[in-house]
Motif scaffolding. Structure first.
Motif, PDB file in Angstrom:
ATOM      1  N   VAL A  69       0.840  -1.202   0.000  1.00  0.00           N
ATOM      2  CA  VAL A  69       0.000   0.000   0.000  1.00  0.00           C
ATOM      3  C   VAL A  69       0.874   1.251   0.000  1.00  0.00           C
ATOM      4  O   VAL A  69       0.630   2.208  -0.754  1.00  0.00           O
ATOM      5  CB  VAL A  69      -0.946   0.006   1.223  1.00  0.00           C
ATOM      6  N   PHE A  70       1.911   1.246   0.830  1.00  0.00           N
ATOM      7  CA  PHE A  70       2.783   2.423   0.951  1.00  0.00           C
ATOM      8  C   PHE A  70       3.505   2.748  -0.356  1.00  0.00           C
ATOM      9  O   PHE A  70       3.940   3.880  -0.564  1.00  0.00           O
ATOM     10  CB  PHE A  70       3.830   2.212   2.046  1.00  0.00           C
ATOM     11  N   GLU A 102       0.665   5.064  -1.879  1.00  0.00           N
ATOM     12  CA  GLU A 102      -0.424   5.278  -0.925  1.00  0.00           C
ATOM     13  C   GLU A 102      -1.524   6.205  -1.443  1.00  0.00           C
ATOM     14  O   GLU A 102      -2.715   5.913  -1.251  1.00  0.00           O
ATOM     15  CB  GLU A 102       0.146   5.808   0.394  1.00  0.00           C
TER      16      GLU A 102
END
Length: 212
Positions: free
Chosen positions: A127-128, A131
């Motif tokens: 996800v990061f 993001e």
């Protein structure tokens, strides 16, 4: 019979073992993701609303370039990682649940002390990687869907809003059992557009009486 689909293996046992051996070897840096973390990371990339460049996610997963033995080994290992990601996409596209490489129970342990925590931490690393893309369409819905992964990852234990959530062991156990379904829910959130209401048919106005 249950309507819940059976989990779909993303790689076979031999392929997972080959990846595990390489990722646990000294040729990979200490900060690189292990097999469990890499599995979560690549499933997140399969779900992600934007596709990451291979060079970007490979660098993130390994935190640098591993000491591959030769070009053939590099092609083999990167090919297995890409296959895992593509198989996850194919399974989710068919509405199938991804098989996760651990038992779906915490056994009373904190999530961060289990493979579940490692997998969810790897998922959040995915996800990061981009993001903003995960939250730009519907931030509230995305945050709600990602909350279980955040809570089980152990990466947000210091967040005040997370304390009550993490402290509920029964609730966390329930989320662990639902992890494959939660992955599919996320995929559908990003891939299936919301239904738009059908327009109501226009009622015909009654014809007025003709004047004499």
């Amino acid at each position: 019979m249950s309507d819940t689909p059976q989990p779909e293996p993303l790689l076979d046992d031999e392929q997972l073992e080959r990846l595990d051996d390489f990722l646990a070897s000294e040729r990979v840096g200490e900060d690189a993701l292990d097999l469990i973390g890499s599995h979560g990371f690549l499933v997140a990339l399969a779900v992600a609303p934007s596709e990451a460049e291979p060079s970007a996610w490979i660098a993130e997963l390994f935190q640098g370039e591993p000491a591959f033995g030769d070009a053939a080994e590099r092609e083999e290992i990167l090919g297995l990682l890409e296959r895992l990601r593509c198989n996850a996409i194919a399974a989710l596209e068919q509405g199938l649940l991804p098989e996760l490489p651990f038992e779906l129970t915490l056994d009373g342990l904190p999530a961060e002390e289990t493979p579940i925590g490692d997998w969810c931490a790897g998922f959040m690393e995915g996800v990061f990687l981009d993001e903003p893309a995960w939250f730009e369409e519907d931030e509230e819905a995305s945050a709600t869907l990602l909350l279980p992964f955040m809570a089980l990852s152990g990466l947000f234990d210091d967040e005040p809003d997370m304390a009550e959530f993490i402290g509920d062991g029964t609730r966390l156990e329930g989320l662990v059992r639902q992890l494959p379904e939660l992955v599919l829910d996320l995929y559908l959130h990003y891939r299936v557009p919301p239904e738009t209401p059908k327009p109501s048919p226009r009622r015909k106005k009654p014809a007025g009486r003709r004047k004499a």
